[in-house]
Design an enzyme around this catalytic site. Sequence first.
Site, PDB file in Angstrom:
ATOM      1  N   GLY A 130       0.292  -5.349   0.458  1.00 11.83           N
ATOM      2  CA  GLY A 130      -0.996  -5.089  -0.217  1.00 11.83           C
ATOM      3  C   GLY A 130      -0.912  -5.718  -1.343  1.00 11.83           C
ATOM      4  O   GLY A 130      -1.884  -5.838  -2.313  1.00 11.83           O
ATOM      5  N   GLU A 164       3.789  -6.015   6.798  1.00 15.56           N
ATOM      6  CA  GLU A 164       3.161  -4.877   7.896  1.00 15.56           C
ATOM      7  C   GLU A 164       3.334  -5.114   9.545  1.00 15.56           C
ATOM      8  O   GLU A 164       4.143  -3.829   9.759  1.00 15.56           O
ATOM      9  CB  GLU A 164       1.814  -4.722   7.823  1.00 15.56           C
ATOM     10  CG  GLU A 164       1.138  -4.275   5.916  1.00 15.56           C
ATOM     11  CD  GLU A 164       0.431  -5.782   5.295  1.00 15.56           C
ATOM     12  OE1 GLU A 164       0.508  -5.823   4.755  1.00 15.56           O
ATOM     13  OE2 GLU A 164       2.340  -7.310   5.622  1.00 15.56           O
ATOM     14  N   ALA A 195       0.556  -1.174   0.242  1.00 18.46           N
ATOM     15  CA  ALA A 195      -0.365  -0.304  -0.190  1.00 18.46           C
ATOM     16  C   ALA A 195       0.893   1.392   0.009  1.00 18.46           C
ATOM     17  O   ALA A 195       2.256   1.077   0.738  1.00 18.46           O
ATOM     18  CB  ALA A 195      -0.483   0.049   1.409  1.00 18.46           C
ATOM     19  N   GLU A 207      -1.431  -9.192  -1.245  1.00 19.08           N
ATOM     20  CA  GLU A 207      -3.120  -9.176  -0.653  1.00 19.08           C
ATOM     21  C   GLU A 207      -4.095  -9.252  -2.453  1.00 19.08           C
ATOM     22  O   GLU A 207      -4.617  -9.347  -2.604  1.00 19.08           O
ATOM     23  CB  GLU A 207      -3.579  -7.744   0.445  1.00 19.08           C
ATOM     24  CG  GLU A 207      -2.970  -8.495   1.521  1.00 19.08           C
ATOM     25  CD  GLU A 207      -3.233  -7.268   2.405  1.00 19.08           C
ATOM     26  OE1 GLU A 207      -3.582  -7.562   3.616  1.00 19.08           O
ATOM     27  OE2 GLU A 207      -2.972  -6.053   1.927  1.00 19.08           O
TER      28      GLU A 207
END
Length: 255
Positions: free
Chosen positions: A106, A129, A63, A109
């Site tokens: 991300g 993370e 992200a 994911e």
Amino acid sequence: MNNLKLERDGAVVTVRLHRPHVRNALSAELLAELLAALRPLDTDPEVGCVVVTGSERCFAAGADIREMAAMTAVDMVAEDWFSAWEEFADLRTPKIAAVNGTALGGGCELAMMCDLVIAGESAVFGQPEIKLGVIPGIGGTQRLTRLIGRAKAMDLVLTGRTMDAREAESAGLVSRVVPDDRTLPEALAAARTIASYGRTAVRAARECVDRSLETGLRDGIRFERRVFHALFATHDQKEGMTAFLEKRAPRFTGR
């Protein structure tokens, strides 16, 4: 579209993440562009599969931390940060992730939200993370555990370590591992195969497989059987079985 490059070849659409200056970090703007591009394609009867890829060196590094670093818990809750990614996961058109290089946070994911993950030999997956003082926020703890099991998911989430493509394949995260220069061609070939089948049956099949992760065996089998029965009301079922008996290629129409 500044953050994406789209290419359509018949029934297959390729979506390339294009933020090279930040290693394809997943920003809110990128998500908005992605959904704006895919919503109409998801209802287009001529589109049979979507391939999501990045660059030769990076699928998506995670992200966009710059967007989030200064936000407060109140900001996160008020904006329901990351919730819109579930719309991408819920798109009915099959999605294939073609992954070269890093797919972290991300990026990992995003790959898990696709139906197949085809990885180049250099691909690296992880949920690091914890190194930033947070946890995965786009479904990482949930999808990763369902795909590779509690022990392996705990290892990745709590230590922040990464898996190479072969370990990811062995663990159940990756569908196929191919030489790096074959990643996108292999994904496109798989996409063309999927797109050649009847749309209704393909969507029903992926829904049944996904349901298996959300329900018990007995309920899942009942659901599968009901869907199987319902497909006998479609033109494609009649065409597929007639073509088999007549020893010819079926001509599916999605009806």
